[in-house]
Design an enzyme around this catalytic site. Sequence first.
Site, PDB file in Angstrom:
ATOM      1  N   LYS A  24       0.844  -1.201   0.000  1.00  0.00           N
ATOM      2  CA  LYS A  24       0.000   0.000   0.000  1.00  0.00           C
ATOM      3  C   LYS A  24       0.877   1.249   0.000  1.00  0.00           C
ATOM      4  O   LYS A  24       2.084   1.168   0.273  1.00  0.00           O
ATOM      5  CB  LYS A  24      -0.909  -0.019   1.227  1.00  0.00           C
ATOM      6  CG  LYS A  24      -0.164   0.040   2.571  1.00  0.00           C
ATOM      7  CD  LYS A  24      -1.091  -0.279   3.738  1.00  0.00           C
ATOM      8  CE  LYS A  24      -0.349  -0.210   5.060  1.00  0.00           C
ATOM      9  NZ  LYS A  24      -1.186  -0.728   6.177  1.00  0.00           N
ATOM     10  N   ARG A  55     -10.185   0.087  16.047  1.00  0.00           N
ATOM     11  CA  ARG A  55     -10.319   0.941  14.861  1.00  0.00           C
ATOM     12  C   ARG A  55     -11.365   0.261  13.969  1.00  0.00           C
ATOM     13  O   ARG A  55     -12.546   0.414  14.209  1.00  0.00           O
ATOM     14  CB  ARG A  55      -8.945   1.083  14.202  1.00  0.00           C
ATOM     15  CG  ARG A  55      -8.811   2.254  13.271  1.00  0.00           C
ATOM     16  CD  ARG A  55      -7.406   2.399  12.721  1.00  0.00           C
ATOM     17  NE  ARG A  55      -6.905   1.157  12.117  1.00  0.00           N
ATOM     18  CZ  ARG A  55      -5.700   1.009  11.567  1.00  0.00           C
ATOM     19  NH1 ARG A  55      -4.854   2.020  11.557  1.00  0.00           N
ATOM     20  NH2 ARG A  55      -5.315  -0.123  11.025  1.00  0.00           N
ATOM     21  N   TYR A  83      16.443  30.934   3.900  1.00  0.00           N
ATOM     22  CA  TYR A  83      15.264  31.591   4.500  1.00  0.00           C
ATOM     23  C   TYR A  83      15.439  31.775   6.001  1.00  0.00           C
ATOM     24  O   TYR A  83      15.891  30.869   6.704  1.00  0.00           O
ATOM     25  CB  TYR A  83      14.031  30.704   4.312  1.00  0.00           C
ATOM     26  CG  TYR A  83      13.464  30.666   2.911  1.00  0.00           C
ATOM     27  CD1 TYR A  83      12.970  31.819   2.305  1.00  0.00           C
ATOM     28  CD2 TYR A  83      13.396  29.460   2.224  1.00  0.00           C
ATOM     29  CE1 TYR A  83      12.429  31.762   1.021  1.00  0.00           C
ATOM     30  CE2 TYR A  83      12.853  29.398   0.941  1.00  0.00           C
ATOM     31  CZ  TYR A  83      12.366  30.553   0.354  1.00  0.00           C
ATOM     32  OH  TYR A  83      11.833  30.492  -0.904  1.00  0.00           O
ATOM     33  N   MET A  89      11.762  24.185  -0.238  1.00  0.00           N
ATOM     34  CA  MET A  89      10.911  23.200  -0.908  1.00  0.00           C
ATOM     35  C   MET A  89      11.715  22.320  -1.860  1.00  0.00           C
ATOM     36  O   MET A  89      11.518  21.108  -1.927  1.00  0.00           O
ATOM     37  CB  MET A  89       9.800  23.917  -1.698  1.00  0.00           C
ATOM     38  CG  MET A  89       8.805  22.973  -2.340  1.00  0.00           C
ATOM     39  SD  MET A  89       7.597  23.814  -3.372  1.00  0.00           S
ATOM     40  CE  MET A  89       6.630  24.678  -2.150  1.00  0.00           C
TER      41      MET A  89
HETATM   42  C1  LIG Z   1      -0.421  -1.772   6.773  1.00  0.00           C
HETATM   43  C2  LIG Z   1      -1.004  -3.013   7.256  1.00  0.00           C
HETATM   44  C3  LIG Z   1      -0.175  -4.119   7.551  1.00  0.00           C
HETATM   45  C4  LIG Z   1       1.344  -4.043   7.529  1.00  0.00           C
HETATM   46  O1  LIG Z   1       1.827  -3.502   8.721  1.00  0.00           O
HETATM   47  P1  LIG Z   1       3.398  -3.390   9.009  1.00  0.00           P
HETATM   48  O2  LIG Z   1       3.475  -2.905  10.399  1.00  0.00           O
HETATM   49  O3  LIG Z   1       3.929  -2.400   8.027  1.00  0.00           O
HETATM   50  O4  LIG Z   1       3.961  -4.748   8.799  1.00  0.00           O
HETATM   51  C5  LIG Z   1      -0.781  -5.306   7.904  1.00  0.00           C
HETATM   52  N1  LIG Z   1      -2.124  -5.416   7.986  1.00  0.00           N
HETATM   53  C6  LIG Z   1      -2.945  -4.371   7.732  1.00  0.00           C
HETATM   54  C7  LIG Z   1      -4.408  -4.545   7.853  1.00  0.00           C
HETATM   55  C8  LIG Z   1      -2.404  -3.141   7.363  1.00  0.00           C
HETATM   56  O5  LIG Z   1      -3.224  -2.112   7.114  1.00  0.00           O
END
Ligand SMILES: *Cc1c(COP(=O)(O)O)cnc(C)c1O
Length: 398
Positions: A39, A131, A258, A306
């Site tokens: 992701k 969550r 800056y 930047m």
């Molecule tokens: C991002 C995520 C992971 C991975 O977590 P890490 O700590 O980066 O290994 C695993 N499961 C879910 C549901 C996630 O959202």
Amino acid sequence: MLTGRERAVAEVDLAAIRHNVRRLSRDLPPGGQHCAVVKAFGYGHGAVPVARAALAAGSSWLGVATATEAEELREAGLDAPIMVFGPMTGAELALAVAAGADVVAWSGPFVEEARRLGARVHVKFDSGMGRLGVNEAGSRELCAAAAAGPSRLVGLMSHFATADEADTAFYEYQLGRFTRLAGELRRAYPDLLRHTANSAATLRSRASHFDIVRTGIALYGLAPANDDPFKDDLWPAMRLTSYIAGVRHVQPGDSVGYGRRFIAEAPARIGIVPIGYADGIARALTNRGDVLVAGRRCRITGTISMDQLTVRLPDDGGAPGDEVVFLGAAQGQRILCEDVARLLGTINYEIVCDVGARVVRRYAHEQETDEEAALWSAAREAGERARASETRTEGETG
Ligand SMILES: *Cc1c(COP(=O)(O)O)cnc(C)c1O
């Protein structure tokens, strides 16, 4: 005119990705699967090349947060199973299903829509993260609904809140709740895939592995607890560099950048480096962060802009064209992502995710060499021998 390199480069070592996958898969139970979490643009590393390397090293699942991320993997021609972890709108759910990705459900209405679309569903049990997810009773109901078709019930999952913390009490509590519910539901649904381990849990205990482990941060060679990745034999994959585009000689009283946040007290050499906060070098590193120039540590000196920043060079080192390292090694010195994160009061995850879109990603070791393959098959055999003797010992004592 300097030639030969881009202004800012994140070089990603795909051999390190493959190593980390194998390292993380080493202790899995027979048939245990590895889900490479790619992701957020592969935590800044680039989702598609990382996914390809992970699959080549034995991962069998890809994990993303959004439907669009799943779609991008499919468009790149990847056909491995994908799970989409995050909440989705109806339109996003339809997109994920069209991409042939599995979805995660934790509400009745979502499961109803998933059923209508014939989705493959993983039910999210909240074992304590607080969550996403539902409790035991809710998980039983959602599993029954998803299994009723035309959707398919594929998995039961949960997520740890504290697997990276030294105090294991809450981790054990979550693991216990998941173990009990997963055992019960597995008896009801024999094909159910049970998964709850993130990177920290995968490294912490085999009891968390179940059928699939989902690792993100450790896949990239970064330490889940933001300490030292090498202690767990993880190899950091990203090397973030720029170069010295020019050198200024300042005199006492001259200021740099800056806000005049550096005023020279003595003659000094200042290197101009074409990378800035838009590229992911946090502005809070102004006058605090270090870089490596020709293997020597230099302080980021003056406000980070930047698109560029300035570093204090040694009196006798650092010339136009020299490489400047922000993350990674040079001549025996190394800057760890974890060190930068600690300096900023954050975690390594955020440092790599922040590497900007205009930083060129370049991939090293795309193809596995025979040497790498041979090393791994030797390591695998050694691991199998070790496990076999462990099992014998357990058999003898138990
Ligand atoms: C991002 C995520 C992971 C991975 O977590 P890490 O700590 O980066 O290994 C695993 N499961 C879910 C549901 C996630 O959202």
